[in-house]
Write a protein that holds these residues in place. Structure first.
Motif, PDB file in Angstrom:
ATOM      1  N   UNK A  67       0.883  -1.342   0.221  1.00 27.17           N
ATOM      2  CA  UNK A  67      -0.096  -0.109   0.029  1.00 27.17           C
ATOM      3  C   UNK A  67       0.835   1.347  -0.089  1.00 27.17           C
ATOM      4  N   UNK A  68       0.620   2.120  -0.806  1.00 33.53           N
ATOM      5  CA  UNK A  68       1.177   3.623  -1.026  1.00 33.53           C
ATOM      6  C   UNK A  68       2.497   3.554  -1.757  1.00 33.53           C
ATOM      7  N   UNK A  69       2.864   2.386  -2.333  1.00 34.22           N
ATOM      8  CA  UNK A  69       4.307   2.444  -2.976  1.00 34.22           C
ATOM      9  C   UNK A  69       4.225   2.765  -4.343  1.00 34.22           C
ATOM     10  N   UNK A  70       5.004   3.591  -5.122  1.00 29.44           N
ATOM     11  CA  UNK A  70       5.179   3.994  -6.332  1.00 29.44           C
ATOM     12  C   UNK A  70       5.548   2.431  -6.936  1.00 29.44           C
ATOM     13  N   UNK A  71       5.047   2.640  -8.336  1.00 32.87           N
ATOM     14  CA  UNK A  71       5.594   1.613  -9.250  1.00 32.87           C
ATOM     15  C   UNK A  71       7.090   1.381  -9.385  1.00 32.87           C
ATOM     16  N   UNK A  72       7.938   2.262  -9.533  1.00 29.50           N
ATOM     17  CA  UNK A  72       9.260   2.145  -9.395  1.00 29.50           C
ATOM     18  C   UNK A  72       9.607   1.543  -8.239  1.00 29.50           C
ATOM     19  N   UNK A 122       9.216  -7.008  -7.802  1.00 27.29           N
ATOM     20  CA  UNK A 122       9.026  -7.859  -8.939  1.00 27.29           C
ATOM     21  C   UNK A 122      10.613  -8.149  -9.317  1.00 27.29           C
ATOM     22  N   UNK A 123      11.368  -7.560  -9.037  1.00 27.42           N
ATOM     23  CA  UNK A 123      12.878  -8.175  -9.455  1.00 27.42           C
ATOM     24  C   UNK A 123      13.222  -9.333  -8.629  1.00 27.42           C
ATOM     25  N   UNK A 132       4.032  -6.927 -13.964  1.00 29.93           N
ATOM     26  CA  UNK A 132       3.685  -5.398 -14.261  1.00 29.93           C
ATOM     27  C   UNK A 132       3.502  -4.817 -12.804  1.00 29.93           C
ATOM     28  N   UNK A 133       3.943  -3.467 -12.650  1.00 32.78           N
ATOM     29  CA  UNK A 133       4.147  -2.759 -11.226  1.00 32.78           C
ATOM     30  C   UNK A 133       3.140  -1.694 -11.485  1.00 32.78           C
ATOM     31  N   UNK A 134       2.245  -1.452 -10.708  1.00 39.80           N
ATOM     32  CA  UNK A 134       1.151  -0.495 -10.267  1.00 39.80           C
ATOM     33  C   UNK A 134       1.442   0.314  -9.008  1.00 39.80           C
ATOM     34  N   UNK A 135       0.658   1.386  -8.948  1.00 40.01           N
ATOM     35  CA  UNK A 135       0.661   1.869  -7.377  1.00 40.01           C
ATOM     36  C   UNK A 135       0.127   0.967  -6.351  1.00 40.01           C
ATOM     37  N   UNK A 136       1.266   0.484  -5.572  1.00 38.27           N
ATOM     38  CA  UNK A 136       0.665  -0.267  -4.584  1.00 38.27           C
ATOM     39  C   UNK A 136       0.428  -1.639  -4.760  1.00 38.27           C
ATOM     40  N   UNK A 196       2.200  -7.639 -10.015  1.00 41.57           N
ATOM     41  CA  UNK A 196       1.564  -8.900 -10.374  1.00 41.57           C
ATOM     42  C   UNK A 196       2.515  -9.422 -11.492  1.00 41.57           C
ATOM     43  N   UNK A 197       2.488 -10.691 -11.258  1.00 40.43           N
ATOM     44  CA  UNK A 197       3.363 -11.695 -12.080  1.00 40.43           C
ATOM     45  C   UNK A 197       2.744 -12.736 -12.474  1.00 40.43           C
ATOM     46  N   UNK A 198       2.655 -12.729 -14.083  1.00 43.08           N
ATOM     47  CA  UNK A 198       1.810 -14.056 -14.750  1.00 43.08           C
ATOM     48  C   UNK A 198       2.639 -14.907 -15.213  1.00 43.08           C
ATOM     49  N   UNK A 199       2.572 -16.029 -14.860  1.00 38.42           N
ATOM     50  CA  UNK A 199       3.468 -17.294 -15.416  1.00 38.42           C
ATOM     51  C   UNK A 199       2.702 -18.301 -16.316  1.00 38.42           C
ATOM     52  N   UNK A 200       3.354 -18.344 -17.514  1.00 37.57           N
ATOM     53  CA  UNK A 200       2.543 -19.255 -18.499  1.00 37.57           C
ATOM     54  C   UNK A 200       3.350 -20.359 -18.631  1.00 37.57           C
TER      55      UNK A 200
END
Length: 430
Positions: free
Chosen positions: A52-57, A64-65, A83-87, A90-94
């Motif tokens: 919560x409250x974190x920026x995408x970077x 994510x890394x 994908x990185x969004x505000x707060x 999400x990672x999709x494994x195919x």
């Protein structure tokens, strides 16, 4: 070996083979997954992590890394999309089509457990086997019963703990999403003037609350043959405990008196609810929504039967006691059944019309019966091959069967015409 000659000389064996094909076909039909359309997407696992409250970077760098580095070597993995969004991260494994998803889930969970150093405010990653792009097979709405005046948004945690947990236990359900609910939270509302008077800042209050809301292991004490494990429990459970947290203490060198500033001295602590991310209304009344997605390859008909049973149990039990009710507003099986019934009806009509046309032109009930029997035998026997190859029963596969009926009739007519031609020349029936 001459298959045709052997079949003519062994009619009992042929009849037994046909009956076995019919029997195994009906058995296979009960195991084939029933869907509206075939699965055209690969099996996927979605990993969601909330900060919560974190920026995408910051989400990309801190969450994510590390997750991508830990997950990139999993067996059967073909593609990773993050994908990185505000707060939120999400990672999709195919995975490959033949991948065992139970094994894949275990491998992914083990890899995620190895990751350390998440931010303190970040929640644990959650896994689900249904993609966010998959269409829901069922939609429900949660409404208040008559006489219940409590705001529907305040039931967010209750619906998540009771309804979502029950629906996720239904075999074949991949994900259950809740919309319109608000999570319960404990709020500390500070007075800026009091904080300035005591020389406190918001960061100082946050750090002190975080340090006080912790359970610490104190080691072990051995006494004779006994060994006692010491643990200090300091997690907050009530608002009074938060209000009593000391933020600052100072001793007067002259009088020796100690002055303390607690959270309750600079503000108030109360229980409340987060602002809901979405607001739903149904028929002019506030409501909450639930969408249910299936697992890849699950039988939609059987899954929906389990969902209906779970909804009936909830309405007759815990939801009635809480003053709520659950209503289904969308059921994919309605469209599946109507589409399958339409194609099945076309197969019957096509088969009967083909038999009628053959009767008109051949003018032989025996020859017409042979062709008419070839149609259902070939259709039912094809279910064995579909089950063995892992195919599903859907509109596309049924349409293929309907086209194949015409091919069976054409082939049977060619054989009958050739038999009739040779009989006209005086060749014996054998």
């Amino acid at each position: 070996m001459d298959l045709i000659r052997q079949s003519i000389e062994r009619p009992v064996a042929v009849i037994a083979a046909v009956l076995m094909a019919l029997m195994f076909g009906f058995i296979a039909l009960r195991t084939i997954p029933i869907q509206l359309a075939p699965d055209v997407s690969r099996p996927v696992i979605e990993i969601s992590t909330t900060w919560a409250g974190a920026a995408p970077a910051e989400v990309e760098r801190e969450i994510l890394n590390p997750q991508e580095d830990a997950l990139k070597g999993i067996e059967g993995l073909e593609n990773i999309t993050s994908s990185a969004q505000d707060g939120r991260a999400q990672i999709t494994l195919e995975f490959s089509v033949a991948q065992d998803m139970d094994k894949a889930l275990l491998l992914v969970a083990n890899r995620l457990d190895r990751i350390t150093g998440y931010p303190d405010e970040a929640q644990e990653p959650t896994l689900k086997t249904a993609s966010a792009d998959d269409n829901a097979i069922a939609w429900f709405r949660v409404l208040r019963a008559e006489g219940n005046e409590r705001q529907i948004q305040t039931y967010g945690d209750y619906v998540e703990d009771v309804v979502q947990e029950r629906m996720e236990r239904v075999p074949g359900v991949g994900a259950v999403n809740i919309y319109g609910g608000a999570e319960r939270e404990m709020r500390v509302i500070v007075d800026p003037a009091r904080m300035a008077r005591y020389g406190l800042t918001v960061s100082m209050v946050v750090d002190r609350l975080r340090a006080a809301n912790a359970s610490i292991t104190g080691g072990a004490v051995e006494e004779g043959k006994r060994r006692y494990v010491i643990r200090t429990v300091g997690e907050f459970e009530t608002t009074d405990q938060v209000a009593a947290v000391v933020l600052r203490s100072q001793r007067d060198p002259v009088t020796g008196r100690i002055a303390r500033v607690a959270v309750g001295d600079i503000g108030r602590v109360e229980m409340g609810y987060k602002k809901p991310g979405s607001i739903l209304r149904a028929g002019g009344r506030p409501a909450m929504g639930l969408s249910i997605s299936r697992e890849i390859g699950a039988n939609v008909i059987e899954t929906m039967e389990g969902i209906r049973v779970a909804a009936a149990e909830l309405n007759a039990g815990v939801l009635a006691d809480a003053g709520l009710r659950l209503e289904m507003i969308y059921d994919e099986t309605v469209y599946i059944n109507s589409a399958i019934d339409l194609v099945t009806q076309n197969i019957w009509v096509g088969g009967l019309l083909a038999a009628a046309i053959l009767m008109i032109f051949l003018r032989s009930a025996r020859a017409t019966l042979v062709v008419a029997l070839a149609i259902p035998v070939s259709v039912v026997a094809s279910f064995v091959a579909m089950a063995a190859m892992g195919r599903s029963l859907n509109v596309v596969s049924l349409a293929g069967i309907a086209f194949a009926v015409g091919m069976v009739v054409d082939a049977a007519i060619v054989v009958l015409e050739n038999i009739y031609r040779l009989r006209q020349k005086g060749v014996t029936p054998l």
